[in-house]
Design a protein around this motif. Structure first.
Motif, PDB file in Angstrom:
ATOM      1  N   VAL A  84       0.821  -1.206   0.000  1.00  0.00           N
ATOM      2  CA  VAL A  84       0.000   0.000   0.000  1.00  0.00           C
ATOM      3  C   VAL A  84       0.860   1.264   0.000  1.00  0.00           C
ATOM      4  O   VAL A  84       0.435   2.318  -0.475  1.00  0.00           O
ATOM      5  N   GLU A  85       2.087   1.175   0.483  1.00  0.00           N
ATOM      6  CA  GLU A  85       2.975   2.342   0.472  1.00  0.00           C
ATOM      7  C   GLU A  85       3.189   2.869  -0.949  1.00  0.00           C
ATOM      8  O   GLU A  85       3.406   4.063  -1.138  1.00  0.00           O
ATOM      9  N   GLN A  86       3.109   1.985  -1.941  1.00  0.00           N
ATOM     10  CA  GLN A  86       3.261   2.413  -3.332  1.00  0.00           C
ATOM     11  C   GLN A  86       2.131   3.345  -3.759  1.00  0.00           C
ATOM     12  O   GLN A  86       2.327   4.255  -4.561  1.00  0.00           O
ATOM     13  N   ILE A  87       0.942   3.117  -3.187  1.00  0.00           N
ATOM     14  CA  ILE A  87      -0.194   3.984  -3.500  1.00  0.00           C
ATOM     15  C   ILE A  87       0.092   5.402  -3.032  1.00  0.00           C
ATOM     16  O   ILE A  87      -0.119   6.369  -3.757  1.00  0.00           O
ATOM     17  N   TRP A  88       0.578   5.511  -1.793  1.00  0.00           N
ATOM     18  CA  TRP A  88       0.826   6.848  -1.235  1.00  0.00           C
ATOM     19  C   TRP A  88       1.877   7.584  -2.062  1.00  0.00           C
ATOM     20  O   TRP A  88       1.752   8.791  -2.297  1.00  0.00           O
ATOM     21  N   PHE A 118      -7.832   6.342  -8.155  1.00  0.00           N
ATOM     22  CA  PHE A 118      -6.959   5.175  -8.057  1.00  0.00           C
ATOM     23  C   PHE A 118      -7.785   3.892  -7.996  1.00  0.00           C
ATOM     24  O   PHE A 118      -7.508   2.920  -8.697  1.00  0.00           O
ATOM     25  N   ALA A 119      -8.812   3.865  -7.148  1.00  0.00           N
ATOM     26  CA  ALA A 119      -9.601   2.653  -6.919  1.00  0.00           C
ATOM     27  C   ALA A 119     -10.330   2.182  -8.174  1.00  0.00           C
ATOM     28  O   ALA A 119     -10.577   0.985  -8.343  1.00  0.00           O
ATOM     29  N   LYS A 120     -10.658   3.113  -9.064  1.00  0.00           N
ATOM     30  CA  LYS A 120     -11.366   2.762 -10.296  1.00  0.00           C
ATOM     31  C   LYS A 120     -10.447   2.147 -11.347  1.00  0.00           C
ATOM     32  O   LYS A 120     -10.913   1.592 -12.336  1.00  0.00           O
TER      33      LYS A 120
END
Length: 137
Positions: A84-88, A118-120
């Protein structure tokens, strides 16, 4: 002088599912809300493994842990192992950098827009968050 919001986010890269929550503080209350949201998004026949760092609010015994979630704390000082750190990092580059916000409501609005964008994108969820070491077969 500074106002902040915190995005609590979880993903299932295999199924491109996401669960996100914007909170005014990163604390036990926010984590509990996040766990409750994750629990409702987990397919009924599945069980979620939630990878977390060792922040106090991630591991406190005050959390009412849903039965369909197991927490896996990372080794100390290794946040880069959390997919999840990649998302940030991505959201900082694309949505949050070099900006000033008028107020807290604008911060929340921008966070919501960034997370939802992002979620889409199933490809982004899968490519940013998949890890071979995390696959269960």
């Amino acid at each position: 002088q500074f106002t902040a919001a915190y995005i609590f986010g979880a993903v299932c890269p295999e199924n491109s599912k996401t669960a996100g929550l914007i909170m005014p503080k990163a604390n036990t209350e926010g984590m509990q809300h996040h766990l409750n949201i994750i629990s409702t998004t987990v397919t009924s026949s599945k069980h979620a493994l939630l990878i977390v760092d060792r922040a106090a609010w991630h591991l406190t015994e005050k959390l009412d842990m849903p039965t369909n979630i197991t927490i896996m704390p990372l080794p100390p000082y290794s946040p880069e192992l959390n997919p999840v750190e990649q998302i940030w990092q991505q959201l900082r580059r694309s949505d949050f950098s070099n900006r000033c916000f008028e107020d807290y409501d604008e911060i929340v609005s921008v966070c919501c827009q960034a997370w939802n964008k992002f979620a889409k994108c199933a490809e982004a969820v899968h490519s940013l968050c998949s890890r071979k070491w995390a696959l269960l077969e």
